[in-house]
Scaffold this motif. Structure first.
Motif, PDB file in Angstrom:
ATOM      1  N   VAL A 138       0.840  -1.207   0.000  1.00  0.00           N
ATOM      2  CA  VAL A 138       0.000   0.000   0.000  1.00  0.00           C
ATOM      3  C   VAL A 138       0.873   1.255   0.000  1.00  0.00           C
ATOM      4  CG1 VAL A 138      -1.626   1.346   1.382  1.00  0.00           C
ATOM      5  CG2 VAL A 138      -1.989  -1.106   1.059  1.00  0.00           C
ATOM      6  N   TRP A 139       1.867   1.293   0.875  1.00  0.00           N
ATOM      7  CA  TRP A 139       2.692   2.497   0.973  1.00  0.00           C
ATOM      8  C   TRP A 139       3.599   2.670  -0.243  1.00  0.00           C
ATOM      9  CZ3 TRP A 139       1.610   6.390   3.947  1.00  0.00           C
ATOM     10  CH2 TRP A 139       0.860   6.193   5.090  1.00  0.00           C
ATOM     11  N   THR A 140       3.919   1.594  -0.931  1.00  0.00           N
ATOM     12  CA  THR A 140       4.672   1.718  -2.185  1.00  0.00           C
ATOM     13  C   THR A 140       3.831   2.425  -3.238  1.00  0.00           C
ATOM     14  OG1 THR A 140       5.928  -0.293  -1.695  1.00  0.00           O
ATOM     15  CG2 THR A 140       5.884   0.448  -3.989  1.00  0.00           C
ATOM     16  N   LEU A 141       2.565   2.024  -3.359  1.00  0.00           N
ATOM     17  CA  LEU A 141       1.677   2.674  -4.322  1.00  0.00           C
ATOM     18  C   LEU A 141       1.390   4.122  -3.928  1.00  0.00           C
ATOM     19  CD1 LEU A 141      -0.841  -0.227  -5.045  1.00  0.00           C
ATOM     20  CD2 LEU A 141       0.945   0.659  -6.550  1.00  0.00           C
ATOM     21  N   ILE A 142       1.307   4.403  -2.627  1.00  0.00           N
ATOM     22  CA  ILE A 142       1.127   5.785  -2.174  1.00  0.00           C
ATOM     23  C   ILE A 142       2.341   6.628  -2.538  1.00  0.00           C
ATOM     24  CG2 ILE A 142       0.934   7.239  -0.120  1.00  0.00           C
ATOM     25  CD1 ILE A 142      -0.803   5.111   1.153  1.00  0.00           C
ATOM     26  N   ALA A 143       3.538   6.070  -2.324  1.00  0.00           N
ATOM     27  CA  ALA A 143       4.763   6.797  -2.687  1.00  0.00           C
ATOM     28  C   ALA A 143       4.819   7.056  -4.190  1.00  0.00           C
ATOM     29  CB  ALA A 143       5.985   6.003  -2.234  1.00  0.00           C
ATOM     30  N   LEU A 144       4.378   6.098  -4.994  1.00  0.00           N
ATOM     31  CA  LEU A 144       4.336   6.295  -6.444  1.00  0.00           C
ATOM     32  C   LEU A 144       3.376   7.424  -6.802  1.00  0.00           C
ATOM     33  CD1 LEU A 144       5.020   5.381  -9.354  1.00  0.00           C
ATOM     34  CD2 LEU A 144       3.106   3.757  -9.166  1.00  0.00           C
ATOM     35  N   ASP A 145       2.233   7.465  -6.150  1.00  0.00           N
ATOM     36  CA  ASP A 145       1.254   8.525  -6.400  1.00  0.00           C
ATOM     37  C   ASP A 145       1.823   9.892  -6.033  1.00  0.00           C
ATOM     38  OD1 ASP A 145      -1.709   9.114  -7.034  1.00  0.00           O
ATOM     39  OD2 ASP A 145      -1.460  10.053  -5.056  1.00  0.00           O
ATOM     40  N   TYR A 146       2.508   9.979  -4.897  1.00  0.00           N
ATOM     41  CA  TYR A 146       3.135  11.236  -4.484  1.00  0.00           C
ATOM     42  C   TYR A 146       4.219  11.666  -5.473  1.00  0.00           C
ATOM     43  CZ  TYR A 146       0.955  10.591   0.125  1.00  0.00           C
ATOM     44  OH  TYR A 146       0.068  10.441   1.149  1.00  0.00           O
ATOM     45  N   SER A 147       4.997  10.707  -5.948  1.00  0.00           N
ATOM     46  CA  SER A 147       6.084  11.036  -6.874  1.00  0.00           C
ATOM     47  C   SER A 147       5.541  11.602  -8.185  1.00  0.00           C
ATOM     48  CB  SER A 147       6.928   9.781  -7.149  1.00  0.00           C
ATOM     49  OG  SER A 147       7.489   9.289  -5.956  1.00  0.00           O
ATOM     50  N   ILE A 148       4.453  11.021  -8.685  1.00  0.00           N
ATOM     51  CA  ILE A 148       3.870  11.526  -9.930  1.00  0.00           C
ATOM     52  C   ILE A 148       3.323  12.931  -9.736  1.00  0.00           C
ATOM     53  CG2 ILE A 148       2.028  11.163 -11.620  1.00  0.00           C
ATOM     54  CD1 ILE A 148       2.345   8.171 -11.202  1.00  0.00           C
ATOM     55  N   HIS A 160       2.633  20.028  -6.788  1.00  0.00           N
ATOM     56  CA  HIS A 160       3.137  20.311  -5.447  1.00  0.00           C
ATOM     57  C   HIS A 160       4.655  20.253  -5.493  1.00  0.00           C
ATOM     58  CE1 HIS A 160       0.143  20.817  -2.260  1.00  0.00           C
ATOM     59  NE2 HIS A 160      -0.649  20.011  -2.926  1.00  0.00           N
ATOM     60  N   TYR A 161       5.288  20.980  -4.592  1.00  0.00           N
ATOM     61  CA  TYR A 161       6.711  20.781  -4.360  1.00  0.00           C
ATOM     62  C   TYR A 161       6.902  19.423  -3.691  1.00  0.00           C
ATOM     63  CZ  TYR A 161       7.423  25.766  -5.306  1.00  0.00           C
ATOM     64  OH  TYR A 161       7.478  26.998  -5.900  1.00  0.00           O
ATOM     65  N   SER A 162       8.024  18.802  -3.931  1.00  0.00           N
ATOM     66  CA  SER A 162       8.276  17.492  -3.333  1.00  0.00           C
ATOM     67  C   SER A 162       8.304  17.570  -1.810  1.00  0.00           C
ATOM     68  CB  SER A 162       9.595  16.912  -3.860  1.00  0.00           C
ATOM     69  OG  SER A 162      10.668  17.816  -3.649  1.00  0.00           O
ATOM     70  N   VAL A 163       8.735  18.704  -1.245  1.00  0.00           N
ATOM     71  CA  VAL A 163       8.751  18.854   0.209  1.00  0.00           C
ATOM     72  C   VAL A 163       7.330  18.884   0.764  1.00  0.00           C
ATOM     73  CG1 VAL A 163       8.777  21.397   0.187  1.00  0.00           C
ATOM     74  CG2 VAL A 163       9.782  20.155   2.121  1.00  0.00           C
ATOM     75  N   ASP A 164       6.360  19.345  -0.033  1.00  0.00           N
ATOM     76  CA  ASP A 164       4.966  19.345   0.413  1.00  0.00           C
ATOM     77  C   ASP A 164       4.470  17.923   0.646  1.00  0.00           C
ATOM     78  OD1 ASP A 164       5.213  22.036  -0.093  1.00  0.00           O
ATOM     79  OD2 ASP A 164       4.187  21.936  -2.025  1.00  0.00           O
ATOM     80  N   MET A 165       4.759  17.046  -0.317  1.00  0.00           N
ATOM     81  CA  MET A 165       4.328  15.656  -0.210  1.00  0.00           C
ATOM     82  C   MET A 165       5.056  14.944   0.932  1.00  0.00           C
ATOM     83  SD  MET A 165       2.339  16.090  -2.713  1.00  0.00           S
ATOM     84  CE  MET A 165       1.569  14.491  -2.632  1.00  0.00           C
ATOM     85  N   TRP A 166       6.348  15.212   1.038  1.00  0.00           N
ATOM     86  CA  TRP A 166       7.157  14.572   2.079  1.00  0.00           C
ATOM     87  C   TRP A 166       6.667  14.951   3.471  1.00  0.00           C
ATOM     88  CZ3 TRP A 166      10.437  11.099   3.820  1.00  0.00           C
ATOM     89  CH2 TRP A 166      11.224  11.379   4.926  1.00  0.00           C
ATOM     90  N   GLY A 222       3.816  16.356   4.276  1.00  0.00           N
ATOM     91  CA  GLY A 222       2.422  15.958   4.479  1.00  0.00           C
ATOM     92  C   GLY A 222       2.315  14.521   4.958  1.00  0.00           C
ATOM     93  N   CYS A 223       3.118  13.630   4.370  1.00  0.00           N
ATOM     94  CA  CYS A 223       3.100  12.218   4.771  1.00  0.00           C
ATOM     95  C   CYS A 223       3.710  12.029   6.155  1.00  0.00           C
ATOM     96  CB  CYS A 223       3.840  11.391   3.726  1.00  0.00           C
ATOM     97  SG  CYS A 223       3.956   9.638   4.109  1.00  0.00           S
ATOM     98  N   ILE A 224       4.891  12.616   6.386  1.00  0.00           N
ATOM     99  CA  ILE A 224       5.596  12.405   7.649  1.00  0.00           C
ATOM    100  C   ILE A 224       4.810  12.987   8.830  1.00  0.00           C
ATOM    101  CG2 ILE A 224       7.660  13.017   8.958  1.00  0.00           C
ATOM    102  CD1 ILE A 224       8.068  10.787   6.942  1.00  0.00           C
ATOM    103  N   VAL A 225       4.330  14.222   8.683  1.00  0.00           N
ATOM    104  CA  VAL A 225       3.597  14.867   9.779  1.00  0.00           C
ATOM    105  C   VAL A 225       2.323  14.087  10.097  1.00  0.00           C
ATOM    106  CG1 VAL A 225       2.292  16.939  10.419  1.00  0.00           C
ATOM    107  CG2 VAL A 225       4.552  17.155   9.379  1.00  0.00           C
TER     108      VAL A 225
END
Length: 523
Positions: free
Chosen positions: A391-401, A408-414, A416-419
């Motif tokens: 599941v988290w692999t597919l979520i990471a793929l979605d964030y990367s795309i 979004h900036y990549s820091v936004d996705m990072w 958002g997930c970590i927090v």
């Protein structure tokens, strides 16, 4: 005469000939056919476990460490290959296996594994089937989802009243809490777990509507964005992704592979698979499917809603404090009208849903906060490491795309997930403590559990069908401009019901429909 008499005497002395009994013959034939049918059914039932076991073995091989190692070797071999065509092919095979094929095959492996728990397999099946149903029209997916909500609402009608039960132990807990001078803690301790979950749902609705208005305010007060396209910040994460995608698809510019990746993202539609899996987790916990669990629907919902509301609050404060320029050219002109001069017009524009996103509401990513909350919720209920990694692999793929596309900036996705994941662990005591109190309340209510739910009739069916039908119509036919008005109506209706009758099973059904509609509108 003498001859006739001798003939009659001979017929009388001859043994009686038995005529075939058709009924007996039919019974024998039916018994034989029934026995054959039973043997055929037995063989069929015997073959199913053998088939699933064989499929499970194949899937274990395809998702093994050896295959992952081969994929990694192919990915690294591209640096040793001079031919660009071979580099592109090896990258497609290795990354396609690691980020798409292996997660899907791992999920299928969990479904086919008879040793896994029923709840885990149901949640995994819901996740995979949602990805498959994405290929169908949107209205059909919405219809199936809302029909499932309607059926779940009827199936989960409580055997006992959902009002809080007053027990001696619970009274002692309340008395101990009342000694605390904090009024909020005293009020919170008087509420049951389901009442707290309902308040969490209302808190999410309020935070989403407030955030929606602040998005408009921040965008309309950022003058460089109104005047044109300000220079975006350097995004090193996006630069790395662009180079990787260009080499993988053998293109000369990043935009040339954008359509391919968007088709992949639309085909997977990870966000709706997350929603479907969370719904399956709710169903399993409420109906106690599979192994008995101490966790409850209300506890999981309270945990998830508190996490989401907190993450959205942090997000709203973050993009209000520091405004980042959008990476999308002419973003303001595409999303918002010119800033009005009258304050009434400001409010009306702010109530329009920003379901397609704003311009400067970047850090933290709202998309990442929702999907991370959903992922944390149902993977914790499933309790399977292999499925969680998939599941988290597919979520990471979605964030990367999304970062690659510049939404979004990549820091936004990072962040958002970590927090969000940190908030999930931080708010865990709300679920655990609330469930302990709920168990204490239910300990002395066993006699009341023998009461049966009222029989179904036209009125009850119509009551449960109405919120699901409204959610389906709003998701499918209502323009986006009116989405927030439906959310407001659901929230007001739920608030009135909660104030008048407390938390009931029908209120739970209404909140579930609102959650489905809200996630569908903003995802």
């Amino acid at each position: 005469m003498m001859a006739k008499a001798r003939k009659n005497a001979a017929s009388a002395l001859s043994p009686p000939t038995s005529t075939p009994d058709n009924s007996n013959m039919n019974i024998g034939e039916y018994d034989e056919l029934d026995g054959n049918a039973k043997r055929a059914r037995g063989q069929f039932k015997w073959r199913i476990p053998r088939f699933t076991k064989a499929v499970n073995r194949i899937l274990c091989i395809l998702t093994s460490t050896a295959f992952s190692t081969i994929a990694m070797v192919l990915l690294l071999a591209r640096f040793c290959i001079a031919n660009t065509g071979l580099q592109s092919t090896s990258s497609k095979i290795s990354m396609g296996y690691l980020f798409v094929a292996k997660p899907l095959l791992s999920t299928l492996n969990v479904i086919c594994n008879n040793e896994e728990g029923t709840m885990t397999r149901i949640i995994a099946f819901s996740f995979l089937s949602s990805i498959i149903c994405t290929q169908f029209p949107k209205w059909l997916s919405a219809l199936v989802g809302n029909c499932a909500l309607f059926a779940f609402g009827l199936a989960s009608r409580q055997v006992v009243s959902q009002q809080s039960h007053s027990t001696p132990i619970h009274s002692q807990l309340q008395h101990a809490a009342n000694r605390d001078s904090n009024m909020f803690q005293r009020t919170w301790s008087r509420l049951g777990l389901k009442e707290r979950a309902a308040i969490g749902g209302l808190a999410v609705a309020v935070s989403m509507l407030t955030e929606n208005f602040i998005i408009w305010v921040v965008s309309a007060t950022y003058q460089p964005g109104i005047d044109g396209t300000p220079e975006p910040l350097q995004d090193n994460g996006r630069i790395v992704l662009e180079k990787l995608v260009m080499q993988t698809f053998n293109v000369s510019a990043p935009y040339m592979a954008s359509r391919i990746l968007q088709k992949l993202r639309d085909g997977l539609n990870v966000q709706w698979a997350l929603v479907s899996s969370l719904g399956a987790a709710f169903v399993c916990l409420e109906l106690q499917l599979g192994k008995t669990s101490q966790r409850t629907l209300a506890g999981l919902a309270l945990h998830a809603l508190t996490t989401l509301a907190s993450a959205r609050l942090i997000r709203t404060i973050s993009f209000s404090l520091t405004v980042l320029p959008s990476q999308v050219p002419n973003c303001y002109a595409r999303h918002f009208p010119p800033p009005p001069k009258e304050w009434k017009e400001w409010i009306m524009v702010g109530l329009l849903p920003s379901s397609r996103g704003g311009c400067n509401d970047l850090i933290l990513s709202g998309h990442a906060t929702i999907t991370s909350t959903l992922g944390c919720a149902f993977t914790s209920a499933a309790g399977n490491t292999s499925f969680s990694i998939a599941v988290w692999t597919l979520i990471a793929l979605d964030y990367s795309i999304e970062a690659y596309q510049g939404l979004h900036y990549s820091v936004d996705m990072w962040l958002g997930c970590i927090v969000t994941c940190l908030l999930w662990h931080l708010t865990k005591p709300l679920e655990v403590g609330g469930e302990q109190e709920q168990n204490i309340q239910n300990a002395d209510a066993k006699k009341e559990r023998t009461a049966r739910a009222p029989a179904l009739n036209t009125t009850i069916i119509s009551m449960y069908a109405l919120p699901a039908v409204v959610a389906f119509v709003a998701l499918t036919f209502v323009p986006e401009a009116y989405t927030n008005y439906f959310l407001l109506s659901y929230s007001l209706f739920a608030g009135i019901m909660f104030a008048r009758s407390g938390f009931t099973n029908y209120l739970q059904h209404v909140l579930m429909c609102e959650l489905c509609f809200g996630l569908g509108a903003y995802l």
